[in-house]
Write a protein that holds these residues in place. Structure first.
Motif, PDB file in Angstrom:
ATOM      1  N   THR A 253      42.162  54.008  43.493  1.00 52.13           N
ATOM      2  CA  THR A 253      42.102  52.899  42.545  1.00 52.13           C
ATOM      3  C   THR A 253      43.160  53.046  41.469  1.00 52.13           C
ATOM      4  O   THR A 253      43.880  52.091  41.134  1.00 52.13           O
ATOM      5  CB  THR A 253      40.709  52.831  41.896  1.00 52.13           C
ATOM      6  OG1 THR A 253      39.715  52.638  42.906  1.00 52.13           O
ATOM      7  CG2 THR A 253      40.631  51.686  40.897  1.00 52.13           C
ATOM      8  N   LEU A 296      35.517  46.412  40.896  1.00 50.54           N
ATOM      9  CA  LEU A 296      36.768  45.678  41.111  1.00 50.54           C
ATOM     10  C   LEU A 296      36.525  44.174  41.170  1.00 50.54           C
ATOM     11  O   LEU A 296      37.327  43.385  40.662  1.00 50.54           O
ATOM     12  CB  LEU A 296      37.445  46.160  42.392  1.00 50.54           C
ATOM     13  CG  LEU A 296      38.114  47.530  42.312  1.00 50.54           C
ATOM     14  CD1 LEU A 296      38.751  47.900  43.650  1.00 50.54           C
ATOM     15  CD2 LEU A 296      39.168  47.572  41.209  1.00 50.54           C
ATOM     16  N   ALA A 310      42.944  44.468  44.911  1.00 51.24           N
ATOM     17  CA  ALA A 310      41.597  45.016  45.023  1.00 51.24           C
ATOM     18  C   ALA A 310      41.216  45.207  46.485  1.00 51.24           C
ATOM     19  O   ALA A 310      40.571  46.206  46.850  1.00 51.24           O
ATOM     20  CB  ALA A 310      40.601  44.102  44.325  1.00 51.24           C
TER      21      ALA A 310
END
Length: 342
Positions: A253, A296, A310
């Motif tokens: 991420t 997200l 995402a």
């Protein structure tokens, strides 16, 4: 230090099924097999709630999502941490050889040894690394970087290093003050985390506000930027491998999106942008697999993360639903977020 309850949390209320919404659903071979209920909230740079689902005023243990505030307390105690050492102070690391080298270097700074760590011995979270050890080690425990940083804070302030996890230790009193400052909440309840250190209860919203300020301190939007928090976040963004591990949720991420991300046990997840937007998610059943997907989605809704970006992260990190080694289903968002049942 004011006494903190370690049993019933007074007027605090826990997150319940009635206070939760459906966050995610696991589908196997066309049948909805599992549902994850919980709550989530997004706050802006001014601390205002932008979007919430479920009872975000409920109290939770942030678990390892508290680590940024614990690490910040260490920096405020006068400990200089640079690069991966700064990141390990806020990490739930996978226990690779690279992680262990950093922890050992932190211990060496204070002439400490592995047995000085008050976290329990454990196997690395990384399976390949675990096979290299003959027995569990304290340095391999995912919180060992935080504990090594705690020892350095005690050295800097002249505090006792043998009792640093005690609730009445000066270090933990300082952590409590940091948590109260960044959450803007009264901190009146503490439990014991898996690593043995105190974990202070916050609301879901308070936790989101804390991560928003921490992450926003690395940007130029917030007026209340904290220089130590900014340094911590910039360190994480530069060496994301150290906060989790290659291929693992938080590391992917951060590397893909430039978003600060921190997973906590029992289904807690926080993310924050350098623009000062923060999100906190608590999955009621304690399962961690939905955290990245849900957090997200909430950031995408606010336009601070692009959907395509995402999707790249979730494609790389979501737990695979397999049957005989081949995909037979997926984990998708629940109706508490989408408003519709698929």
């Amino acid at each position: 230090m004011t006494h903190l309850s370690s049993s019933a949390a007074g007027t605090r209320r826990p997150l319940t099924a009635d206070g939760s919404v459906e966050l995610a659903v696991l589908v196997r071979s066309g049948l909805e097999e599992s549902r994850h209920l919980g709550a989530g909230v997004v706050v802006g740079p001014d601390g205002a709630v932008l979007r919430s689902v479920g009872d975000v005023g409920a109290s939770i243990y942030p678990r390892s999502c508290l680590k940024p505030l614990q690490a910040l307390t260490v920096l405020r105690a006068g400990v200089e941490l640079q690069g991966p050492q700064a990141v390990l102070s806020t990490a739930s690391h996978a226990g690779t050889s690279a992680h262990l080298e950093v922890v050992e270097a932190m211990l060496a700074r204070g002439d400490h040894h592995e047995h000085d760590l008050l976290c329990p011995a454990d196997w690395p979270g990384d399976r390949r690394s675990a096979r290299l050890l003959d027995e569990p080690r304290r340095a391999a425990m995912n919180c060992s970087g935080k504990h090594a940083a705690f020892l350095l804070a005690c050295d800097a302030q002249g505090w006792d290093t043998a009792t640093y996890t005690a609730i009445d230790h000066p270090l933990q009193a300082a952590v409590r003050e940091t948590v109260a400052e960044f959450t803007s909440e009264v901190i009146d309840h503490a439990g014991t985390d898996g690593c043995g250190a105190p974990v202070f209860a916050t609301t879901v919203t308070g936790l989101a506000r804390a991560v928003a300020r921490v992450a926003g301190s690395a940007g130029d939007v917030r007026d209340d930027r904290d220089p130590d928090a900014g340094h911590l976040v910039r360190s994480v963004l530069a060496d994301a491998w150290a906060i989790d591990g290659p291929g693992r949720d938080n590391t992917v991420t951060i590397d893909e999106l430039g978003v600060f991300a921190k997973l906590g046990a029992e289904g807690v997840m926080v993310m924050g942008t350098t623009g000062g937007v923060g999100v906190a998610v608590k999955v009621l059943d304690g399962n961690v697999r939905a955290g990245t997907l849900v957090a997200l989605h909430l950031l995408v809704e606010q336009g601070v993360v692009e959907q395509a970006a995402a999707d790249r992260v979730t494609s790389a990190t979501l737990e695979k639903v397999l049957g005989g080694g081949v995909p037979v289903g997926s984990l998708r968002l629940g109706e508490g977020l989408t408003g519709t049942r698929a």
